[in-house]
Write a protein that holds these residues in place. Structure first.
Motif, PDB file in Angstrom:
ATOM      1  N   VAL A 124     -41.723 -68.619 -10.563  1.00  0.00           N
ATOM      2  CA  VAL A 124     -43.131 -68.568 -10.926  1.00  0.00           C
ATOM      3  C   VAL A 124     -43.439 -67.275 -11.680  1.00  0.00           C
ATOM      4  O   VAL A 124     -44.147 -67.281 -12.693  1.00  0.00           O
ATOM      5  N   ILE A 125     -42.910 -66.155 -11.202  1.00  0.00           N
ATOM      6  CA  ILE A 125     -43.133 -64.870 -11.869  1.00  0.00           C
ATOM      7  C   ILE A 125     -42.597 -64.911 -13.297  1.00  0.00           C
ATOM      8  O   ILE A 125     -43.254 -64.458 -14.247  1.00  0.00           O
ATOM      9  N   ALA A 126     -41.401 -65.468 -13.466  1.00  0.00           N
ATOM     10  CA  ALA A 126     -40.805 -65.548 -14.800  1.00  0.00           C
ATOM     11  C   ALA A 126     -41.626 -66.450 -15.720  1.00  0.00           C
ATOM     12  O   ALA A 126     -41.925 -66.086 -16.866  1.00  0.00           O
ATOM     13  N   ALA A 127     -42.017 -67.622 -15.208  1.00  0.00           N
ATOM     14  CA  ALA A 127     -42.798 -68.560 -16.021  1.00  0.00           C
ATOM     15  C   ALA A 127     -44.159 -67.980 -16.367  1.00  0.00           C
ATOM     16  O   ALA A 127     -44.638 -68.112 -17.508  1.00  0.00           O
ATOM     17  N   GLN A 128     -44.768 -67.327 -15.398  1.00  0.00           N
ATOM     18  CA  GLN A 128     -46.081 -66.740 -15.633  1.00  0.00           C
ATOM     19  C   GLN A 128     -46.015 -65.625 -16.664  1.00  0.00           C
ATOM     20  O   GLN A 128     -46.889 -65.510 -17.538  1.00  0.00           O
ATOM     21  N   GLY A 129     -44.971 -64.804 -16.574  1.00  0.00           N
ATOM     22  CA  GLY A 129     -44.838 -63.713 -17.526  1.00  0.00           C
ATOM     23  C   GLY A 129     -44.673 -64.202 -18.947  1.00  0.00           C
ATOM     24  O   GLY A 129     -45.304 -63.686 -19.885  1.00  0.00           O
ATOM     25  N   VAL A 130     -43.848 -65.227 -19.133  1.00  0.00           N
ATOM     26  CA  VAL A 130     -43.638 -65.779 -20.470  1.00  0.00           C
ATOM     27  C   VAL A 130     -44.900 -66.475 -20.965  1.00  0.00           C
ATOM     28  O   VAL A 130     -45.349 -66.258 -22.100  1.00  0.00           O
TER      29      VAL A 130
ATOM     30  N   PRO B  58     -38.360 -67.248  -1.758  1.00  0.00           N
ATOM     31  CA  PRO B  58     -38.265 -66.150  -2.732  1.00  0.00           C
ATOM     32  C   PRO B  58     -37.769 -66.620  -4.095  1.00  0.00           C
ATOM     33  O   PRO B  58     -38.228 -66.119  -5.130  1.00  0.00           O
ATOM     34  N   PHE B  59     -36.852 -67.579  -4.131  1.00  0.00           N
ATOM     35  CA  PHE B  59     -36.350 -68.086  -5.406  1.00  0.00           C
ATOM     36  C   PHE B  59     -37.463 -68.786  -6.186  1.00  0.00           C
ATOM     37  O   PHE B  59     -37.601 -68.593  -7.409  1.00  0.00           O
ATOM     38  N   PHE B  60     -38.255 -69.609  -5.480  1.00  0.00           N
ATOM     39  CA  PHE B  60     -39.371 -70.297  -6.140  1.00  0.00           C
ATOM     40  C   PHE B  60     -40.383 -69.287  -6.672  1.00  0.00           C
ATOM     41  O   PHE B  60     -40.881 -69.417  -7.796  1.00  0.00           O
TER      42      PHE B  60
END
Length: 382
Positions: free
Chosen positions: A236-242, A230-232
């Motif tokens: 990924v969600i944060a990096a993808q959003g930015v 879940p942490f990984f």
């Protein structure tokens, strides 16, 4: 689903101006003219006119879209009742190349030197992004010490000279989860531009969607080896959003700079996978050395039944070199008027794996050759 088109039909689909040359006007400047003078219609299959790779996924023929031949139900068989089954094959519909052994090993590590201010900006952002990726994924590649031959594999890993399979996989998963973003963003923006201006797109959208899907299939392949924590997934969600929003805004300002950025990003991907191949072949990743290729990879790249994971890495590297070549080539074009030279066919992999991209005049010459081949096929079929 489209029925296969004969060369004669495809030839008649092209406007008269394209059939009669001159290519530089009809192909590289035609998209700003009226619809009757624009170059392409891409509702049929893309023609890969010169390659010999015919072992494609569709029953309709090379490069055609549709269900994979291995996934077709037997005649008279009832359709599957569980439509939510996630194990269904054929999780792709767009064209992708199938490589020969020679092509897989023809890829070279290349770098395009920056020539303009825009190029320098793109490369600077790639270096910054590479630093961030390395930091987050824990990727490192230190030169081996002089006494490496006297050190055990565990010693080299403990001292930070080598990564284990888990570290490599974490790096690859993070890379591929972001790498599929640019193609989709660029395709969506060109799609909206085509609607907004009520003009044809000059063949760019389909190629960009193919790139996005190909990168996504890389992720699906490596996901078969590991279920991220879940942490990984949160990272990924944060990096993808930015990254998605940043690339979206940048593409609105300068599409050419963005394609140059992706070209340099793919250069880094080729370096990463080349190092991974070297590590496997040197015996530094023993688990992957004899690991069978995942079934999804065998199906997607048409690998043999006894294919190993090393062959998958070779295929992924070849894909990345293709994206490197395509994006550097697109960056050299005028995005407002020029036709995508890869809309009708692609160069041989030995070309894309050993050259960094087409200059604008190369793209024009390649389109001229494609047009000539298409005319010859049309005459033969009549």
């Amino acid at each position: 689903m489209h029925a296969p088109l004969s060369p004669a039909v495809v030839g008649r689909m092209l406007p008269t101006s394209m059939r009669s040359f001159p290519v530089h006007r009809a192909l590289l400047r035609s998209c700003v003219a009226s619809s009757s003078k624009r170059s392409f219609t891409s509702s049929g299959a893309r023609l890969n006119l010169t390659t010999k790779r015919t072992d494609e996924k569709s029953q309709l023929g090379p490069g055609m879209e549709g269900p994979h031949t291995r996934d077709l139900l037997p005649v008279g068989a009832p359709p599957p009742s569980n439509v939510s089954d996630r194990n269904i094959k054929g999780d792709w519909v767009l064209f992708h190349p199938v490589y020969t052994e020679e092509e897989l090993r023809s890829v070279e590590v290349l770098h395009r030197e920056s020539k303009t201010f825009s190029d320098k900006v793109a490369y600077s952002f790639v270096r910054l992004l590479r630093w961030g990726f390395d930091l987050v994924s824990g990727y490192k590649h230190k030169p081996l010490p002089p006494n490496a031959s006297h050190m055990t594999l565990d010693d080299l890993r403990r001292d930070g000279y080598l990564m284990d399979e888990t570290q490599w996989l974490r790096r690859i998963l993070f890379l591929e989860s972001v790498a599929a973003v640019p193609g989709m963003v660029a395709a969506a923006l060109r799609h909206l531009r085509s609607l907004r201006l009520m003009r044809r797109d000059c063949g760019w959208i389909h190629t960009l969607l193919e790139e996005a899907e190909n990168e996504r299939m890389h992720l699906m392949t490596f996901m078969s080896l590991k279920n991220p924590s879940p942490f990984f997934r949160a990272m990924v969600i944060a990096a993808q959003g930015v990254f998605y929003n940043a690339f979206f805004l940048c593409y609105l300002v300068s599409p050419s700079t963005c394609h140059r950025f992706v070209g340099h990003l793919e250069e880094e991907a080729v370096i990463t996978y080349t190092r991974c191949i070297q590590e496997i072949e040197a015996g530094h990743l023993p688990i992957w050395d004899k690991l069978p290729a995942p079934e999804i990879a065998k199906d997607y790249w048409r690998l043999g039944a006894d294919a190993k994971f090393l062959e998958v890495i070779y295929a992924v590297r070849s894909d990345e070199s293709t994206h490197r070549f395509v994006n550097h080539s697109l960056a050299n074009l005028d995005y407002r008027t020029d036709v995508n030279p890869f809309a009708l066919r692609e160069p041989d992999m030995t070309t894309m794996g050993t050259h960094v991209g087409f200059e604008r005049e190369d793209s024009e010459r390649f389109m001229k050759e494609s047009h000539k081949i298409l005319e010859e096929n049309t005459r033969k079929s009549e």
